[in-house]
Design a protein around this motif. Structure first.
Motif, PDB file in Angstrom:
ATOM      1  N   MET A   1      95.952 -11.544  36.037  1.00 12.02           N
ATOM      2  CA  MET A   1      96.332 -12.871  35.565  1.00 12.02           C
ATOM      3  C   MET A   1      96.735 -13.733  36.749  1.00 12.02           C
ATOM      4  O   MET A   1      97.605 -13.356  37.541  1.00 12.02           O
ATOM      5  CB  MET A   1      97.476 -12.814  34.563  1.00 12.02           C
ATOM      6  CG  MET A   1      97.695 -14.183  33.926  1.00 12.02           C
ATOM      7  SD  MET A   1      99.042 -14.258  32.769  1.00 12.02           S
ATOM      8  CE  MET A   1      98.456 -15.574  31.685  1.00 12.02           C
TER       9      MET A   1
ATOM     10  N   MET B   1      98.575 -16.924  37.851  1.00 12.21           N
ATOM     11  CA  MET B   1      99.567 -17.891  37.384  1.00 12.21           C
ATOM     12  C   MET B   1      99.904 -18.830  38.542  1.00 12.21           C
ATOM     13  O   MET B   1      99.587 -18.542  39.689  1.00 12.21           O
ATOM     14  CB  MET B   1     100.820 -17.160  36.886  1.00 12.21           C
ATOM     15  CG  MET B   1     100.484 -16.132  35.810  1.00 12.21           C
ATOM     16  SD  MET B   1     101.924 -15.326  35.082  1.00 12.21           S
ATOM     17  CE  MET B   1     102.646 -16.663  34.146  1.00 12.21           C
TER      18      MET B   1
ATOM     19  N   HIS C   1      99.476 -11.111  38.355  1.00 14.47           N
ATOM     20  CA  HIS C   1      99.865  -9.773  37.905  1.00 14.47           C
ATOM     21  C   HIS C   1      98.750  -9.176  37.070  1.00 14.47           C
ATOM     22  O   HIS C   1      97.865  -9.895  36.600  1.00 14.47           O
ATOM     23  CB  HIS C   1     101.169  -9.831  37.105  1.00 14.47           C
ATOM     24  CG  HIS C   1     101.072 -10.636  35.848  1.00 14.47           C
ATOM     25  ND1 HIS C   1     100.625 -10.125  34.665  1.00 14.47           N
ATOM     26  CD2 HIS C   1     101.347 -11.951  35.601  1.00 14.47           C
ATOM     27  CE1 HIS C   1     100.646 -11.067  33.746  1.00 14.47           C
ATOM     28  NE2 HIS C   1     101.069 -12.193  34.292  1.00 14.47           N
TER      29      HIS C   1
ATOM     30  N   MET D   1     100.386 -11.175  28.405  1.00 18.29           N
ATOM     31  CA  MET D   1     100.653 -12.614  28.314  1.00 18.29           C
ATOM     32  C   MET D   1      99.414 -13.316  27.797  1.00 18.29           C
ATOM     33  O   MET D   1      98.300 -12.860  28.051  1.00 18.29           O
ATOM     34  CB  MET D   1     100.988 -13.204  29.690  1.00 18.29           C
ATOM     35  CG  MET D   1     102.408 -12.965  30.154  1.00 18.29           C
ATOM     36  SD  MET D   1     102.662 -13.722  31.783  1.00 18.29           S
ATOM     37  CE  MET D   1     102.795 -15.450  31.344  1.00 18.29           C
TER      38      MET D   1
HETATM   39 CU    CU Z   1     101.160 -13.915  33.352  1.00 20.82          CU
END
Ligand code: CU
Length: 291
Positions: A96, A98, A103, A128
């Motif tokens: 991911m 961001m 992560h 998420m």
């Molecule tokens: Cu995330």
């Protein structure tokens, strides 16, 4: 005489029917499913072509990928020969992106589906949801030894979990982050259900590993019916062969069930969750089922 004749005809009809059934049965048994037949009932999420190869990505149920457990299937085609690769060495990696960091999440290796020729499967437990600025990238890799034959990536939409709760993330009393995802039952029934779940812990932002030899205690309750429970439930323990937590869940009637959970480590120390007793009517972690 006439009765005997009718009886003979009758026997011939029965026998013919039996032979037809027998032959069609054996034809079915030896029939090999086509790549298209192997993905019947799956939902295609994406197809990504690079050079000679196309990766086809499917999921088990309809809708987008979501936070929690997702069963994902892969087929790989050689576009030059038009053939699907039947013994590919495949791997994948979710990440991911961001705004301030990146992560990963818990995920499995990719393995061939039992009995299939062209189909591979694995799972992601997304932690998420993606949005306009924060997105998941999944990289798919087809290798031969140390050589990368084809590598592609996509940016799948991952939605927030909706409906009944089947996923919990929590900080344990050991200060470790855990991720617990219900796999089955997908279609609960009255009586004893096999209950299965994955339990992972975070080592660092990019490393999530399955934990073994813990216990996931279950206390199913019906909050709408005086919070009654059911007898003969079996807590989830780790099955080292199947690499999943397994137990038995007794749903004694239809309706809304809250499966209250307590996660204990290998020493029996409570990492998270509460016993239902006195004024405590629910655990801080639970799954929900309604049928
Ligand atoms: Cu995330």
């Amino acid at each position: 005489m006439r009765i005997k004749f009718i009886r003979t005809i009758y026997i011939i009809i029965i026998a013919t029917g039996f032979i037809i059934q027998l032959s069609s049965c054996s034809t079915y048994d030896i029939k090999t499913l086509t790549p298209q037949e192997e993905v019947a009932g799956l939902t295609k999420l994406n197809e990504i072509t690079k050079g000679d190869y196309t990766f086809y990505v499917f999921k088990k149920d309809t809708g987008s990928l979501k936070v929690g457990y997702n069963e994902v299937y892969i087929q790989l085609k050689n576009n030059t020969t038009g053939k699907y690769i039947e013994n590919a060495n495949l791997s994948w990696k979710p990440l991911m992106h961001m705004s301030s960091m990146s992560h990963a999440c818990p995920y499995s290796a990719i393995s061939k589906v039992d009995g299939a020729n062209s189909l591979y499967k694995g799972y992601f437990i997304f932690i998420m949801a993606s949005d306009a600025t924060d997105y998941w990238e999944v990289t798919y890799n087809y290798t031969n030894g140390t050589d990368t034959i084809a590598k592609v990536s996509d940016k799948p939409t991952v939605k927030a979990a909706s409906g009944k709760i089947r996923y919990q993330s929590f900080k344990g009393t050991d200060n470790t982050s855990y991720f617990l995802a219900l796999v089955g039952p997908t279609v609960p029934k009255v009586g004893t259900n096999d209950i299965t779940a994955y339990l992972y812990k975070k080592v660092d932002m990019y490393t999530f590993i399955p934990v073994e030899n813990y216990t996931v205690e279950i206390d199913p309750r019906m909050p709408d019916m005086d919070n009654h429970t059911s007898p003969n439930n079996v807590n989830l323990t780790y099955d080292a062969t199947a690499k999943i937590y397994k137990g038995k869940l007794n749903l004694s009637m239809t309706g809304y069930w809250k499966i209250n959970l307590i996660v204990k480590d290998a020493n029996g120390t409570v990492l998270k969750g509460d016993a239902i007793t006195g004024t405590t009517t629910a655990s801080s972690i639970y799954f929900e089922l309604e049928f």
